[in-house]
Write a protein that holds these residues in place. Structure first.
Motif, PDB file in Angstrom:
ATOM      1  N   ALA A   1      33.180  -7.452 -34.099  1.00 49.40           N
ATOM      2  CA  ALA A   1      32.153  -8.421 -34.462  1.00 49.40           C
ATOM      3  C   ALA A   1      32.631  -9.425 -35.490  1.00 49.40           C
ATOM      4  O   ALA A   1      33.425  -9.107 -36.371  1.00 49.40           O
ATOM      5  CB  ALA A   1      30.927  -7.680 -35.012  1.00 49.40           C
ATOM      6  N   ALA A   2      32.119 -10.657 -35.356  1.00 56.38           N
ATOM      7  CA  ALA A   2      32.221 -11.676 -36.392  1.00 56.38           C
ATOM      8  C   ALA A   2      30.887 -11.663 -37.119  1.00 56.38           C
ATOM      9  O   ALA A   2      29.838 -11.880 -36.503  1.00 56.38           O
ATOM     10  CB  ALA A   2      32.490 -13.042 -35.767  1.00 56.38           C
ATOM     11  N   LEU A   3      30.925 -11.348 -38.412  1.00 56.85           N
ATOM     12  CA  LEU A   3      29.699 -11.177 -39.181  1.00 56.85           C
ATOM     13  C   LEU A   3      29.655 -12.180 -40.326  1.00 56.85           C
ATOM     14  O   LEU A   3      30.628 -12.295 -41.075  1.00 56.85           O
ATOM     15  CB  LEU A   3      29.625  -9.753 -39.751  1.00 56.85           C
ATOM     16  N   GLY A   4      28.519 -12.885 -40.455  1.00 50.75           N
ATOM     17  CA  GLY A   4      28.410 -13.909 -41.482  1.00 50.75           C
ATOM     18  C   GLY A   4      27.192 -13.760 -42.356  1.00 50.75           C
ATOM     19  O   GLY A   4      26.232 -13.056 -42.012  1.00 50.75           O
ATOM     20  N   LEU A   5      27.229 -14.444 -43.485  1.00 53.68           N
ATOM     21  CA  LEU A   5      26.141 -14.456 -44.452  1.00 53.68           C
ATOM     22  C   LEU A   5      24.788 -14.587 -43.765  1.00 53.68           C
ATOM     23  O   LEU A   5      24.606 -15.409 -42.867  1.00 53.68           O
ATOM     24  CB  LEU A   5      26.344 -15.632 -45.426  1.00 53.68           C
ATOM     25  N   ASN A   6      23.844 -13.750 -44.182  1.00 56.60           N
ATOM     26  CA  ASN A   6      22.464 -13.811 -43.690  1.00 56.60           C
ATOM     27  C   ASN A   6      22.355 -13.595 -42.190  1.00 56.60           C
ATOM     28  O   ASN A   6      21.574 -14.244 -41.500  1.00 56.60           O
ATOM     29  CB  ASN A   6      21.801 -15.120 -44.107  1.00 56.60           C
ATOM     30  N   ASP A   7      23.201 -12.684 -41.706  1.00 58.99           N
ATOM     31  CA  ASP A   7      23.073 -12.154 -40.341  1.00 58.99           C
ATOM     32  C   ASP A   7      23.404 -13.135 -39.218  1.00 58.99           C
ATOM     33  O   ASP A   7      22.712 -13.203 -38.197  1.00 58.99           O
ATOM     34  CB  ASP A   7      21.672 -11.562 -40.131  1.00 58.99           C
TER      35      ASP A   7
END
Length: 359
Positions: free
Chosen positions: A310-316
Motif C-alpha cells: 500500500a501507498a499510505l498518506g496523511l489523513n487516509d
C-alpha cells in the motif's frame, strides 16, 4: 500376415487421430486467462465490470459506500484486472476534482528513481553525495558518506527524524549509522534532487515525460515548504496503482523494470519488515509506525490479504494493491477519524467492509 499388419496399422492410426482430436478439444475448452486491461492514454474511456460478473455480494456494496461517506471519503475506486468495478464520489467531490496524495505520493518518487536507474542515470546503491555533493547533511563527513539512495528509499538514512518537514542541512543531524535505524522521514525527498542532478532535468519534466504522460495521468506537483506534494483526480491515482499491479508495464510497454517493482514492494531492510521502498507491506510478522521506534507484533492490516502492499498518506489517502485478488483499491478524502501520518485504524475497518463485498 499382411492382413494382421494392416489391422495393426489401422488401429494405431485411429488411436493417433483420436488423441489429436481430444487434444484439440481440450485446447478449445480450456479457460482463457483474462488479460490485464489498461485504459486508453488520451481518453476518459475506462471499461467496467459488474459486481454480479465477479460473483461478489451485491448486498454489501451500499453498506460499504455508507461507511465511506460517513468517514469523510471523497472518492473510492476498486479495479479488478484493470477494469472499474466500483467508482464513487461523495462529500462534494466528483470525477474531475483533484486532491492531494500526501505521503501516498512517496511511491511516485520510488517509481521515478527506478526509471532513472534503468536508464543508467543513477545506481540506488551509490552514495547520495555522489549526486548532490557533500555537506547535504550536518552529519560528520564519514557518516554522511554511508548514506546511499537505497537508504533514502527504505527510510534507513540514520538521520534525525524529529525536525519535521525541513530537510535543510542543519536539520539533518546524525543519529545512527545508515542502515541501522528505521525512521519515517521526509529526507526521502532528496531522491528528487538526486534524479534532477543525474538526469540534468527538472523533477517535474522528468516525472511528466517518463511516468505521468506514458500512463495518462493528470495532476501536478505543489511545493509545500521543503517538500513536493502531488495532486490529481482519482483515476490518475488508480492508473498508477494499476501500473504497479501490472509489474511496471502499461500494455506492451515496460515503463518500470519488473525486478525493481518486486524489490520496491518487498521488505527492504531487516528493521521494519513491513516497509519496502516507500511502499507499506502487509503480511509481515512485525511492523514499525511513523514517529516511533517501537516494534509492533502482528500484521500491518490484519483483515487485508497478506500480499497487500500500500501507498499510505496523511489523513487516509490510500492505494492498495492486492495481486492475489487482482485488485487495486483507491481512497481519497479527509481523515476518516483523527489526523494521522499514514496507517490508521481506518485501514483495517475499511478492509472488513471490502471483504464483506468481495468474499
Amino acid at each position: 500376415m499382411k492382413t494382421l499388419q494392416l489391422l495393426t496399422f489401422f488401429i494405431c492410426f485411429c488411436t493417433i487421430l483420436s488423441c489429436s482430436s481430444d487434444s484439440d478439444t481440450n485446447d478449445d475448452d480450456a479457460p482463457q486467462t483474462e488479460a490485464i486491461y489498461f485504459p486508453p492514454i488520451n481518453s476518459d474511456t475506462w471499461e467496467t465490470k459488474t459486481i454480479e460478473e465477479l460473483d461478489w455480494n451485491t448486498t454489501e456494496l451500499q453498506p460499504l459506500l455508507d461507511f465511506l461517506e460517513e468517514k469523510n471519503t471523497k472518492s473510492f475506486m476498486i479495479l479488478h484486472k484493470g477494469k472499474i468495478v466500483v467508482e464513487e464520489y461523495m462529500n462534494g467531490h466528483d470525477a474531475n476534482s483533484t486532491w492531494y496524495w500526501a505521503s501516498a505520493g512517496k511511491t511516485l518518487t520510488t517509481a521515478i528513481s527506478g526509471i532513472a536507474e534503468q536508464e543508467g542515470f543513477i545506481d540506488i546503491n551509490n552514495k547520495v553525495s555522489d549526486y548532490v555533493g557533500t555537506g547535504w547533511t550536518s552529519a560528520p563527513a564519514e557518516k554522511e558518506d554511508l548514506i546511499t539512495c537505497q537508504h533514502l528509499l527504505s527510510m534507513t538514512s540514520g538521520l534525525d527524524d524529529e525536525a519535521g518537514d525541513d530537510i535543510s542541512p542543519e536539520n539533518l543531524q546524525y543519529v545512527a549509522d545508515a542502515g541501522t535505524r528505521w525512521a519515517y522521514h521526509n529526507v526521502f525527498v532528496k531522491m528528487q534532487d538526486v534524479v534532477e542532478q543525474a538526469t540534468n532535468e527538472t523533477w517535474d519534466n522528468y516525472f511528466t515525460n517518463k511516468l505521468k504522460d506514458p500512463i495518462g495521468m493528470n495532476g501536478s506537483w505543489t511545493t509545500l515548504g521543503n517538500i513536493n506534494v502531488y495532486w490529481s483526480n482519482t483515476r490518475s491515482m488508480a492508473r498508477f496503482g494499476l501500473l504497479t499491479y501490472a509489474n511496471g508495464s502499461w500494455e506492451d510497454t515496460q515503463i518500470l523494470n519488473e525486478n525493481f517493482v518486486a524489490e520496491a514492494t518487498n521488505t527492504s531492510q531487516d528493521i521494519n519488515l513491513a516497509y519496502g521502498y516507500l511502499w507499506w507491506l502487509n503480511g509481515k510478522s512485525t511492523y514499525h509506525l511513523p514517529q516511533s521506534q517501537v516494534e509492533f507484533p502482528g500484521e500491518l492490516i490484519p483483515d487485508a490479504p497478506d500480499d497487500t502492499f500500500a501507498a499510505l498518506g496523511l489523513n487516509d489517502q490510500k492505494i492498495y494493491v492486492v495481486p492475489s485478488k487482482e485488485l487495486v483499491v483507491i481512497r481519497m478524502g479527509q481523515a476518516a477519524d483523527s489526523e494521522n501520518f499514514a496507517l490508521s485504524s481506518f485501514d483495517n475497518d475499511l478492509w472488513i467492509k471490502i471483504n464483506a463485498l468481495i468474499n
